[in-house]
Design a protein around this motif. Structure first.
Motif, PDB file in Angstrom:
ATOM      1  N   ASP A 645       0.839  -1.114  -0.067  1.00 23.57           N
ATOM      2  CA  ASP A 645       0.043   0.250   0.044  1.00 23.57           C
ATOM      3  C   ASP A 645       0.941   1.421  -0.176  1.00 23.57           C
ATOM      4  N   TRP A 646       0.561   2.235  -0.906  1.00 22.42           N
ATOM      5  CA  TRP A 646       1.537   3.259  -1.120  1.00 22.42           C
ATOM      6  C   TRP A 646       1.861   3.961   0.372  1.00 22.42           C
ATOM      7  N   LEU A 647       0.772   4.055   1.162  1.00 23.80           N
ATOM      8  CA  LEU A 647       0.610   4.757   2.438  1.00 23.80           C
ATOM      9  C   LEU A 647       1.306   4.177   3.579  1.00 23.80           C
ATOM     10  N   THR A 648       0.934   2.873   3.575  1.00 22.67           N
ATOM     11  CA  THR A 648       1.150   2.015   4.938  1.00 22.67           C
ATOM     12  C   THR A 648       2.332   0.940   4.629  1.00 22.67           C
ATOM     13  N   ASN A 649       2.529   0.489   3.459  1.00 24.79           N
ATOM     14  CA  ASN A 649       3.629  -0.570   3.089  1.00 24.79           C
ATOM     15  C   ASN A 649       4.196  -0.401   1.645  1.00 24.79           C
ATOM     16  N   PRO A 650       4.742   0.513   1.502  1.00 25.55           N
ATOM     17  CA  PRO A 650       5.146   0.902   0.162  1.00 25.55           C
ATOM     18  C   PRO A 650       6.390  -0.051  -0.373  1.00 25.55           C
ATOM     19  N   GLN A 651       6.983  -0.658   0.457  1.00 25.92           N
ATOM     20  CA  GLN A 651       8.188  -1.199  -0.055  1.00 25.92           C
ATOM     21  C   GLN A 651       7.982  -2.595  -0.676  1.00 25.92           C
ATOM     22  N   ALA A 652       6.618  -3.097  -0.103  1.00 27.05           N
ATOM     23  CA  ALA A 652       6.553  -4.644  -0.388  1.00 27.05           C
ATOM     24  C   ALA A 652       6.394  -5.189  -1.904  1.00 27.05           C
ATOM     25  N   TYR A 653       7.377  -5.889  -2.377  1.00 28.18           N
ATOM     26  CA  TYR A 653       6.853  -6.319  -3.875  1.00 28.18           C
ATOM     27  C   TYR A 653       7.134  -7.728  -4.087  1.00 28.18           C
ATOM     28  N   MET A 654       7.102  -8.519  -5.092  1.00 27.55           N
ATOM     29  CA  MET A 654       7.225  -9.925  -5.388  1.00 27.55           C
ATOM     30  C   MET A 654       8.014  -9.752  -6.969  1.00 27.55           C
ATOM     31  N   ILE A 655       8.793 -10.703  -7.274  1.00 28.50           N
ATOM     32  CA  ILE A 655       9.592 -10.860  -8.450  1.00 28.50           C
ATOM     33  C   ILE A 655       9.077 -12.327  -8.766  1.00 28.50           C
ATOM     34  N   SER A 656       8.387 -12.501 -10.063  1.00 31.63           N
ATOM     35  CA  SER A 656       8.120 -13.823 -10.534  1.00 31.63           C
ATOM     36  C   SER A 656       8.546 -13.800 -11.915  1.00 31.63           C
ATOM     37  N   GLU A 657       8.481 -15.092 -12.287  1.00 35.09           N
ATOM     38  CA  GLU A 657       8.843 -15.386 -13.851  1.00 35.09           C
ATOM     39  C   GLU A 657       7.996 -16.499 -14.542  1.00 35.09           C
ATOM     40  N   ARG A 658       7.493 -16.254 -15.519  1.00 32.05           N
ATOM     41  CA  ARG A 658       6.570 -17.251 -16.316  1.00 32.05           C
ATOM     42  C   ARG A 658       6.930 -17.079 -17.699  1.00 32.05           C
ATOM     43  N   LYS A 659       6.409 -18.275 -18.543  1.00 33.26           N
ATOM     44  CA  LYS A 659       6.274 -18.324 -19.771  1.00 33.26           C
ATOM     45  C   LYS A 659       5.115 -17.741 -20.388  1.00 33.26           C
ATOM     46  N   VAL A 660       5.272 -16.876 -21.524  1.00 28.47           N
ATOM     47  CA  VAL A 660       3.873 -16.366 -22.317  1.00 28.47           C
ATOM     48  C   VAL A 660       4.191 -16.262 -23.476  1.00 28.47           C
ATOM     49  N   ARG A 661       3.155 -15.983 -24.398  1.00 31.87           N
ATOM     50  CA  ARG A 661       3.052 -15.984 -25.878  1.00 31.87           C
ATOM     51  C   ARG A 661       1.845 -14.901 -26.149  1.00 31.87           C
ATOM     52  N   HIS A 662       2.180 -14.555 -27.455  1.00 25.62           N
ATOM     53  CA  HIS A 662       1.156 -13.694 -27.866  1.00 25.62           C
ATOM     54  C   HIS A 662      -0.249 -14.367 -27.710  1.00 25.62           C
ATOM     55  N   GLY A 663      -1.293 -13.769 -27.569  1.00 25.06           N
ATOM     56  CA  GLY A 663      -2.723 -14.234 -27.177  1.00 25.06           C
ATOM     57  C   GLY A 663      -2.801 -14.585 -25.687  1.00 25.06           C
ATOM     58  N   ASP A 664      -1.887 -14.808 -24.926  1.00 27.56           N
ATOM     59  CA  ASP A 664      -2.143 -14.955 -23.538  1.00 27.56           C
ATOM     60  C   ASP A 664      -2.656 -13.787 -22.745  1.00 27.56           C
ATOM     61  N   THR A 665      -3.254 -13.617 -21.467  1.00 24.75           N
ATOM     62  CA  THR A 665      -3.620 -12.682 -20.993  1.00 24.75           C
ATOM     63  C   THR A 665      -2.685 -12.666 -19.546  1.00 24.75           C
ATOM     64  N   LEU A 666      -2.250 -11.348 -19.320  1.00 28.02           N
ATOM     65  CA  LEU A 666      -1.650 -11.141 -17.892  1.00 28.02           C
ATOM     66  C   LEU A 666      -2.630 -10.396 -17.111  1.00 28.02           C
ATOM     67  N   ASP A 667      -2.613 -11.111 -15.901  1.00 23.66           N
ATOM     68  CA  ASP A 667      -3.432 -10.538 -14.863  1.00 23.66           C
ATOM     69  C   ASP A 667      -2.789  -9.626 -13.720  1.00 23.66           C
ATOM     70  N   ILE A 668      -2.942  -8.220 -13.771  1.00 23.25           N
ATOM     71  CA  ILE A 668      -2.218  -7.317 -13.175  1.00 23.25           C
ATOM     72  C   ILE A 668      -2.941  -6.992 -12.134  1.00 23.25           C
ATOM     73  N   ARG A 669      -2.213  -7.059 -10.744  1.00 18.93           N
ATOM     74  CA  ARG A 669      -3.034  -6.747  -9.493  1.00 18.93           C
ATOM     75  C   ARG A 669      -2.121  -5.563  -8.758  1.00 18.93           C
ATOM     76  N   MET A 670      -2.828  -4.307  -8.651  1.00 19.58           N
ATOM     77  CA  MET A 670      -1.993  -3.375  -8.074  1.00 19.58           C
ATOM     78  C   MET A 670      -2.511  -2.760  -6.758  1.00 19.58           C
ATOM     79  N   ALA A 671      -1.672  -2.600  -6.221  1.00 20.04           N
ATOM     80  CA  ALA A 671      -1.949  -1.837  -4.594  1.00 20.04           C
ATOM     81  C   ALA A 671      -2.515  -0.572  -4.823  1.00 20.04           C
TER      82      ALA A 671
END
Ligand code: NOJ
Ligand code: CA
Length: 686
Positions: A645-671
């Motif tokens: 959360d920008w106000l209470t917990n701004p530094q918390a992040y995760m790095i992940s990796e996956r294989k993707v191709r044209h036509g896939d969908t990326l699910d983006i969740r933002m705090a």
């Protein structure tokens, strides 16, 4: 004789009988050009946008429709001159010309390196008692531009006191803008009904009730003051020109043309970002060899001064020492960063805020500029020059040639300038005097082989097409405000792409990792140096939003603005290492002003995606249709942690990796106040 008389009598009788109709015909013949002159129509290539120009009582008006619906109603055109050459009344049409262009052009760097220029043009030539005024309109699929072309017979100079241009909107559109100010653009954005804006700087972005997105701005601003707008009665916007101290708006020769007045139009908000209208209304490149002009990533001796632990002036806390510059060069070389900046390298900083007499040639005693530049060269890192002028234009112009020669001798290609201070003699930053100065800098820099990154600049109007050494500029509240003030609110970053950045690149300098200033605010070296600092300064985003802003806030010179100690060994710095600032293609995929935005850029087969949100948490699905079909990609995702959360917990992040191709969908969740950054690397390469 008899015969002749009877013919005359016969003719006379006919004349008498038909006298009313004949009079009408003669009248019609005389008036034909005027009647025909009353309405002239221009359509965009796709036929959706229509511009109508008409003369009423000797005054010129234009209006704009999209898909048959009016957007801008009859709006006045014209200029007012001090000593009476009439450029706004008593106008009659002499002729109207039409033309069309459809071609491709290329730029050495930019969001998109290849651009289609496709427009229809209509020039309505008008004449008053002693001046010719041509109204040149261009209609593109993404909006319109028009300018005034003046030729005043027998006059070698004109003093323009007012421009009559209006934008009369049909409905009370929602609008996003900063107020007009002839000295600063570093202001917070407002989300207001058009009827309540009072004054606004451009780009001024609007959404009509019918859902059309519009942006008012200008293109190719040369030797003329900037245009802002003021609402006189609710929906009627009038152009305002920042005047000289004596009240004259523009001093021009007897023949001149104004910058283009522009109205971008789009069905979706991101259509404004994807438009090339501003660039397309600028003339072709003037620099023959552009091979030395290269986009770069950079770090710098900079943030330490803004957060108050280093100083620009010599002394114990001096930021730009030889040793620190060497550390920054080593860091850049280890991490694939192209260049370093060192503010406070030169003499004269004691004068900042005083007489503003800087020395742009000589280095401070503890900064061995030759050694630093030689070391940078040996490490394959570029040194970026810096000239803070404090707004003392005469002093800067006196030293410019010598200073630029010096930088070139040191092997420097890029120069950051600054104008933090009022201009002398009552001149404003954004008046014609300022516009002339900023342009003089660009052209002199081009002559010496330097690019410009201007802070406290004149607004961007697309001149980079003609002068691609004009790389980037500030011209809005940038990162610095988070170092010593209440800072930029989270939504500021979703305002900028739909407003300020429609004009062109911005050196916002995103990249703070120590968002709460833990490493500086408790330091024994910390000193409050700025009146606006209430001790609560911080950066109002999550860490991932800082990464995403590298993609979204386009700048061909992109700065990782934190101190390098906050980057050392930080896993998220990998995004900056991988990022390529020299993209070939860009697309804003989704977004709404002040709410959220998603942008993707392609560079040498890789893709970089940035998504950010305002104070609200947000989930988005992005179709990966921009990836090359048939190719697998590794997607390295830098996402807000679930509890970020920008106000209470701004530094918390995760790095992940996956294989993707044209036509896939990326699910983006933002705090809340968060973001996401993704690097897509073709799977076969590393
Ligand atoms: C204001 C500029 O925006 C900032 O980047 C710079 O550090 C200071 N002026 C000093 O030149
Ligand atoms: Ca600034």
């Amino acid at each position: 004789m008899q015969f002749q008389n009877s013919i005359i009598e016969y003719f006379y009788r006919i004349m008498k009988y038909f006298r009313h109709s004949i009079l009408l015909i003669i009248c019609a013949m005389l008036c034909a050009p005027t009647l025909m002159a009353k309405r002239r129509v221009l359509k965009s290539p796709d036929g959706r946008t229509e511009v109508l120009v008409e003369l009423r009582g000797g005054c010129a008006y234009y209006s704009v429709c999209r898909d048959g619906q009016p957007i801008v109603g009859a709006s006045r055109l014209g200029l007012e001159e001090k000593n009476g050459v009439e450029l706004s009344r008593g106008l009659r049409e002499t002729r109207t010309d039409y033309a069309a262009v459809d071609s491709l052009w290329h730029q050495p760097w930019g969001e998109n390196k290849t651009i289609r220029e496709n427009y229809r043009e209509m020039t309505v030539h008008l004449r008053s008692l002693n001046a010719d005024l041509a109204l040149r309109f261009r209609a593109f699929d993404d909006g319109i531009g028009f300018r005034y072309e003046v030729a005043a017979k027998g006059r070698d100079s004109l003093q323009i006191v007012r421009e009559l241009t209006e934008f009369c909107f049909i409905d009370d559109a929602r609008s996003w803008s900063i107020p007009a100010n002839s000295d600063t653009y570093e202001l917070l954005y407002r989300d207001l009904p058009l009827s309540q804006i009072g004054t606004a700087n451009t780009p001024l972005t609007l959404r009509t009730h019918a859902g059309v997105y519009c942006s008012i701005h200008e293109a190719a601003l040369y030797d003329y003051p900037e245009m802002t707008v003021a609402s006189t009665d609710s929906l009627r916007l009038e152009a305002r020109l920042a005047p000289w101290p004596d009240g004259i708006a523009a001093r021009e020769p007897g023949s001149f043309h104004t910058p283009w007045r522009t109205l971008q139009l789009a069905d979706r908000a991101v259509g404004l970002i994807n438009s090339s209208l501003i660039l397309n209304l600028n003339p072709a490149c003037q620099i023959a060899d552009t091979s030395w002009i290269r986009p770069k990533k950079y770090v710098g001796i900079w943030w330490g001064m803004h957060v108050g632990i280093w100083s620009w002036v010599m002394g114990d806390r001096h930021g730009a020492t030889t040793e620190r510059a060497i550390d920054y060069i080593d860091f850049a070389a280890r991490n694939g960063i192209d260049a370093i900046l060192a503010e406070g390298w030169n003499k004269g900083w004691e004068a900042w805020g005083g007489n503003q007499e800087f020395d742009f040639v000589n280095a401070q005693a503890d900064f061995d500029v030759e050694k630093v530049c030689a070391y940078a060269k040996a490490k394959g890192v570029k040194f970026i020059g810096h000239h803070e002028t404090g707004g003392n234009i005469p002093s800067y112009e006196r030293q410019m040639d010598a200073a630029y020669q010096r930088l070139k001798a040191l092997g420097v290609d890029d120069l950051k300038t600054g104008y933090a201070g009022g201009f002398r003699g009552g001149f404003s930053h954004h008046g014609q005097y300022g516009v002339r100065h900023y342009q003089h800098v660009v052209e002199t820099a081009a002559k010496y082989g330097l690019t410009i990154d201007a802070h406290e600049p004149i607004k961007d109007t697309g001149i980079r097409r003609t002068w691609p050494n004009m790389m980037t500029r500030e011209g809005a509240r940038g990162m610095e405000w988070n170092g010593w003030s209440a800072g930029n609110p989270p939504s500021h970053h979703e305002m900028l792409p739909f407003t300020r950045l429609l004009a062109g690149p911005m050196d916002y300098t995103p990249g703070t990792f120590d968002l709460l200033l833990e490493s500086s605010k408790h330091s024994p070296d910390h000193k409050r140096w700025n009146d606006q600092d209430n001790g609560q300064a911080r950066t109002n985003t999550t860490l991932c939003k800082q990464l995403a802003n590298w993609v979204i806030l386009y700048s061909p010179l992109q700065m990782a603005s934190d101190m390098i100690e906050n980057y050392e060994a930080h896993p998220a710095f990998q995004f900056f290492r991988d990022f390529d600032p020299d993209c070939e293609r860009s697309e804003a995929l989704d977004g709404e002003p002040g709410e959220y935005v998603v942008v993707v850029r392609e560079a040498k087969g890789r893709f970089f995606l940035g998504a950010t949100t305002n104070e609200q948490a947000r989930r988005l699905s992005v179709a990966l249709d921009f990836l090359k079909p048939g190719q697998d990609y590794r997607a390295i995702v830098y996402a807000d942690a679930p509890d970020a959360d920008w106000l209470t917990n701004p530094q918390a992040y995760m790095i992940s990796e996956r294989k993707v191709r044209h036509g896939d969908t990326l699910d983006i969740r933002m705090a809340p106040g968060g973001g996401q950054a993704v690097t897509f690397v073709p799977a076969a390469s590393r």
